[in-house]
Structures are given as C-alpha cells and as structure tokens.
Design a protein around this motif. Structure first.
Motif, PDB file in Angstrom:
ATOM      1  N   ARG A   1    -113.099 -29.098 -14.157  1.00 20.16           N
ATOM      2  CA  ARG A   1    -113.250 -27.644 -13.960  1.00 20.16           C
ATOM      3  C   ARG A   1    -111.861 -27.060 -13.708  1.00 20.16           C
ATOM      4  O   ARG A   1    -111.202 -27.402 -12.726  1.00 20.16           O
ATOM      5  N   ASN A   2    -111.431 -26.182 -14.586  1.00 13.79           N
ATOM      6  CA  ASN A   2    -110.037 -25.742 -14.530  1.00 13.79           C
ATOM      7  C   ASN A   2    -109.862 -24.341 -15.094  1.00 13.79           C
ATOM      8  O   ASN A   2    -110.671 -23.864 -15.896  1.00 13.79           O
ATOM      9  N   ALA A   3    -108.787 -23.690 -14.641  1.00  9.23           N
ATOM     10  CA  ALA A   3    -108.411 -22.393 -15.192  1.00  9.23           C
ATOM     11  C   ALA A   3    -107.572 -22.664 -16.431  1.00  9.23           C
ATOM     12  O   ALA A   3    -106.379 -22.976 -16.339  1.00  9.23           O
ATOM     13  N   SER A   4    -108.207 -22.579 -17.581  1.00 12.47           N
ATOM     14  CA  SER A   4    -107.586 -22.989 -18.835  1.00 12.47           C
ATOM     15  C   SER A   4    -106.762 -21.866 -19.457  1.00 12.47           C
ATOM     16  O   SER A   4    -107.230 -20.727 -19.572  1.00 12.47           O
ATOM     17  N   SER A   5    -105.548 -22.225 -19.889  1.00 14.95           N
ATOM     18  CA  SER A   5    -104.681 -21.255 -20.565  1.00 14.95           C
ATOM     19  C   SER A   5    -104.805 -21.336 -22.085  1.00 14.95           C
ATOM     20  O   SER A   5    -104.089 -20.630 -22.798  1.00 14.95           O
ATOM     21  N   LEU A   6    -105.707 -22.203 -22.577  1.00 14.75           N
ATOM     22  CA  LEU A   6    -105.891 -22.321 -24.026  1.00 14.75           C
ATOM     23  C   LEU A   6    -106.447 -21.017 -24.592  1.00 14.75           C
ATOM     24  O   LEU A   6    -107.327 -20.390 -24.000  1.00 14.75           O
ATOM     25  N   ALA A   7    -105.934 -20.627 -25.751  1.00 11.68           N
ATOM     26  CA  ALA A   7    -106.312 -19.342 -26.330  1.00 11.68           C
ATOM     27  C   ALA A   7    -107.811 -19.222 -26.560  1.00 11.68           C
ATOM     28  O   ALA A   7    -108.395 -18.137 -26.406  1.00 11.68           O
ATOM     29  N   GLN A   8    -108.466 -20.344 -26.895  1.00 13.58           N
ATOM     30  CA  GLN A   8    -109.893 -20.272 -27.206  1.00 13.58           C
ATOM     31  C   GLN A   8    -110.764 -20.174 -25.962  1.00 13.58           C
ATOM     32  O   GLN A   8    -111.967 -19.909 -26.063  1.00 13.58           O
ATOM     33  N   THR A   9    -110.183 -20.399 -24.799  1.00 11.92           N
ATOM     34  CA  THR A   9    -110.956 -20.291 -23.555  1.00 11.92           C
ATOM     35  C   THR A   9    -110.380 -19.202 -22.665  1.00 11.92           C
ATOM     36  O   THR A   9    -110.998 -18.184 -22.423  1.00 11.92           O
ATOM     37  N   TYR A  10    -109.191 -19.416 -22.134  1.00  7.89           N
ATOM     38  CA  TYR A  10    -108.457 -18.459 -21.300  1.00  7.89           C
ATOM     39  C   TYR A  10    -109.284 -17.965 -20.112  1.00  7.89           C
ATOM     40  O   TYR A  10    -109.333 -16.780 -19.809  1.00  7.89           O
ATOM     41  N   ARG A  11    -109.945 -18.910 -19.480  1.00  9.93           N
ATOM     42  CA  ARG A  11    -110.763 -18.589 -18.310  1.00  9.93           C
ATOM     43  C   ARG A  11    -111.073 -19.904 -17.591  1.00  9.93           C
ATOM     44  O   ARG A  11    -110.705 -20.979 -18.073  1.00  9.93           O
ATOM     45  N   VAL A  12    -111.756 -19.810 -16.466  1.00  8.22           N
ATOM     46  CA  VAL A  12    -112.176 -21.015 -15.752  1.00  8.22           C
ATOM     47  C   VAL A  12    -113.356 -21.626 -16.501  1.00  8.22           C
ATOM     48  O   VAL A  12    -114.373 -20.958 -16.726  1.00  8.22           O
TER      49      VAL A  12
ATOM     50  N   ALA B   1    -101.488 -15.971 -16.047  1.00  4.83           N
ATOM     51  CA  ALA B   1    -100.297 -16.816 -15.891  1.00  4.83           C
ATOM     52  C   ALA B   1     -99.413 -16.316 -14.760  1.00  4.83           C
ATOM     53  O   ALA B   1     -99.325 -15.108 -14.513  1.00  4.83           O
ATOM     54  N   ASN B   2     -98.780 -17.263 -14.063  1.00  2.00           N
ATOM     55  CA  ASN B   2     -97.762 -16.932 -13.057  1.00  2.00           C
ATOM     56  C   ASN B   2     -98.244 -15.863 -12.084  1.00  2.00           C
ATOM     57  O   ASN B   2     -97.626 -14.798 -11.938  1.00  2.00           O
ATOM     58  N   MET B   3     -99.327 -16.169 -11.399  1.00  2.28           N
ATOM     59  CA  MET B   3     -99.961 -15.179 -10.547  1.00  2.28           C
ATOM     60  C   MET B   3     -99.192 -14.883  -9.258  1.00  2.28           C
ATOM     61  O   MET B   3     -99.380 -13.826  -8.660  1.00  2.28           O
ATOM     62  N   LEU B   4     -98.356 -15.800  -8.801  1.00  9.22           N
ATOM     63  CA  LEU B   4     -97.671 -15.581  -7.533  1.00  9.22           C
ATOM     64  C   LEU B   4     -96.373 -14.803  -7.731  1.00  9.22           C
ATOM     65  O   LEU B   4     -95.767 -14.830  -8.800  1.00  9.22           O
ATOM     66  N   VAL B   5     -95.962 -14.104  -6.675  1.00  9.88           N
ATOM     67  CA  VAL B   5     -94.789 -13.234  -6.725  1.00  9.88           C
ATOM     68  C   VAL B   5     -93.756 -13.735  -5.728  1.00  9.88           C
ATOM     69  O   VAL B   5     -94.052 -13.887  -4.536  1.00  9.88           O
ATOM     70  N   GLY B   6     -92.546 -13.994  -6.215  1.00  7.91           N
ATOM     71  CA  GLY B   6     -91.467 -14.449  -5.348  1.00  7.91           C
ATOM     72  C   GLY B   6     -90.503 -15.311  -6.127  1.00  7.91           C
ATOM     73  O   GLY B   6     -90.884 -15.980  -7.093  1.00  7.91           O
ATOM     74  N   SER B   7     -89.263 -15.301  -5.727  1.00  9.13           N
ATOM     75  CA  SER B   7     -88.226 -16.130  -6.351  1.00  9.13           C
ATOM     76  C   SER B   7     -87.039 -16.182  -5.402  1.00  9.13           C
ATOM     77  O   SER B   7     -87.096 -15.643  -4.288  1.00  9.13           O
TER      78      SER B   7
END
Length: 263
Positions: A231-242, A69-75
């Motif tokens: 094809r997606n980078a899934s944040s669902l707990a049961q997958t949590y991967r591409v 999650a939130n891989m980029l750095v900056g604000s």
C-alpha cells in the motif's frame, strides 16, 4: 470556501524534559482537518485492535488520495514549515500521517506524534528532518525496528554514506553526510519464507544501490487472502494516488527491500 484553521503546536514533551519551548504553527485546511478527524474516529472505534491491524485500517481510509511530490517545505535556505496536508501525499508523508494517527486520540496529540515521527527530537528544522527511511529505526524518536536481517539469510548489509552523491556533492545541502549500515534483501531472494515473515502494518522501503540513499520509495505491507500487497502513494502516471500494488509485482521493479516494524 476553504476554512483555514491556524493551530499553534506546543511540544509539551520538550517542556517536561527541560528543553526550550518550541511553538510551531501548522495550517490545516478544511479537507485535511476532516480527514484527520476521520482517522481519529477510526482509532476511537477500534480500542481492542492491534497496532498492525489499526495501521491497515487507517491506511485503507487514504486509498485513492492523490499523490503529491515533495510535499514538505524547507531547505538550507528556506525556513522549515510543519506541513499537514492530507489533500495529497507523497510516499513519506503517507507513512507519517498513518503512524501518527495510530498513536493519537485527538488533533493535538496527532500533531505531537507527527512532529516526533518527522523530526529528530521533535525539532521542526530542516537539518533535523528524518530525510531517510532508516532514520525511523535509528534516530530519536525511534518509531520502528529494522527487522530486515531477521527475515532472510540472504540479507546483505552495505555501509552507506547517506546524503553523499557519487560525485562528492550532496543531495541535501546543509544536511551532514551520515554513515549507516543498511541491510536489504535482494528482490530475487524474497521467497515464501520471507513473505511468511512479513506482517500487516510493516513498513517497506525499496532499496537502492545508488550512492547516498537507502531507499527510493516506501509503503505499508498488507496481507490478504491472495497474498501481500504494497500500500503506497504511487507516483506512476497510471495511478498517481494511494493504491494497493501486489507485492510480487512490485518486487519485479526494485533491487530489494528494507523492512521496518512499527514499535
């Protein structure tokens, strides 16, 4: 022991245009460097492959990559960093890396393309980051065409005040509110004709009616003999991967879709 390689990226395109030089250090760990080289090797081995098929082949190499999650750095208060990290990806960085790899022939070019994808006019600054999916079709460098309206007569267009929450505050302090007409196809209107209009390599966003946002998730369409997958980078707990998710299943979980076709 992880080897950290520091690469100083010089944006030659800016120099050619007469703009001030911009040197952006990017730290690439050993795992990320190896994955970049693998992606570049796939491209080198596929000189006659169409770009949509190349995007499919490249993205397949990242199946199983852990979600982050939130891989980029900056604000508004933290200096923007050029993040290059393929040990884990979020849904947007997944697209960033694949699109860049589909255009690049070496690491230097990969970084140039990544910056052009991620930042307006290749300026590595938080305020210039393409925070919204539709920025890819609307802000320089334009990387895709929004084809949503062409896919269905049921497509709806809504004027969005991107970055403005319903309560008047902003999601991203320091980033201006941007008015944009966002077109989506309601999920219940995604029929056989719409599916027939989708192509492997199309970028798909999950439309949201929420104030200030265009989509909540993004990925890549891949057509298969049994139907299209997302094809997606899934944040669902049961997958949590591409992963590859059957598009029909995914459509049941979102209000609608926005489709961009890479240039």
């Amino acid at each position: 022991m992880r080897i950290i390689v520091r690469i100083v990226l010089v944006l030659a395109a800016l120099l050619c245009a007469g703009a001030p030089a911009l040197a952006t250090p990017a730290v690439i760990d050993e795992t990320t460097g190896r994955k970049i080289d693998e992606l570049l090797a796939v491209r080198a081995e596929s000189p006659g492959l169409s770009r949509p098929d190349l995007i499919e082949r490249l993205s397949a190499r990242l199946l199983g990559t852990p979600y982050g999650a939130n891989m980029l750095v900056g604000s508004a208060t933290t200096a923007e960093e050029l993040v290059v990290d393929l040990r884990r990806v979020d849904c947007f960085t997944f697209l960033d890396y694949i699109d860049a790899a589909s255009r690049a022939t070496d690491r230097g070019r990969f970084l140039d393309e990544l910056v052009a994808n991620r930042y307006i006019d290749s300026r590595v600054e938080f305020t210039q980051r393409k925070h919204f999916f539709t920025d890819w079709a609307a802000r320089e460098r334009v990387a895709a065409t929004d084809i949503t309206a062409t896919l269905s007569p049921a497509a709806l267009t809504t004027t969005k005040h991107l970055n403005a929450k319903a309560d008047g505050s902003t999601y991203l302090p320091g980033v201006p509110v941007l008015d944009r007409a966002v077109t989506h196809i309601p999920s219940e209107a995604v029929d056989a004709a719409v599916l027939a209009g989708l192509r492997t390599g199309d970028y798909l966003g999950a439309y949201t009616p929420a104030a200030g946002l265009d989509v909540t998730h993004v990925g890549i369409i891949v057509t298969t003999p049994t139907g299209p997958v997302f094809r997606n980078a899934s944040s669902l707990a049961q997958t949590y991967r591409v992963v590859d998710t059957p598009l029909a299943d995914y459509l049941r979980t979102v209000p609608g879709i926005v489709v961009l076709r890479p240039l």
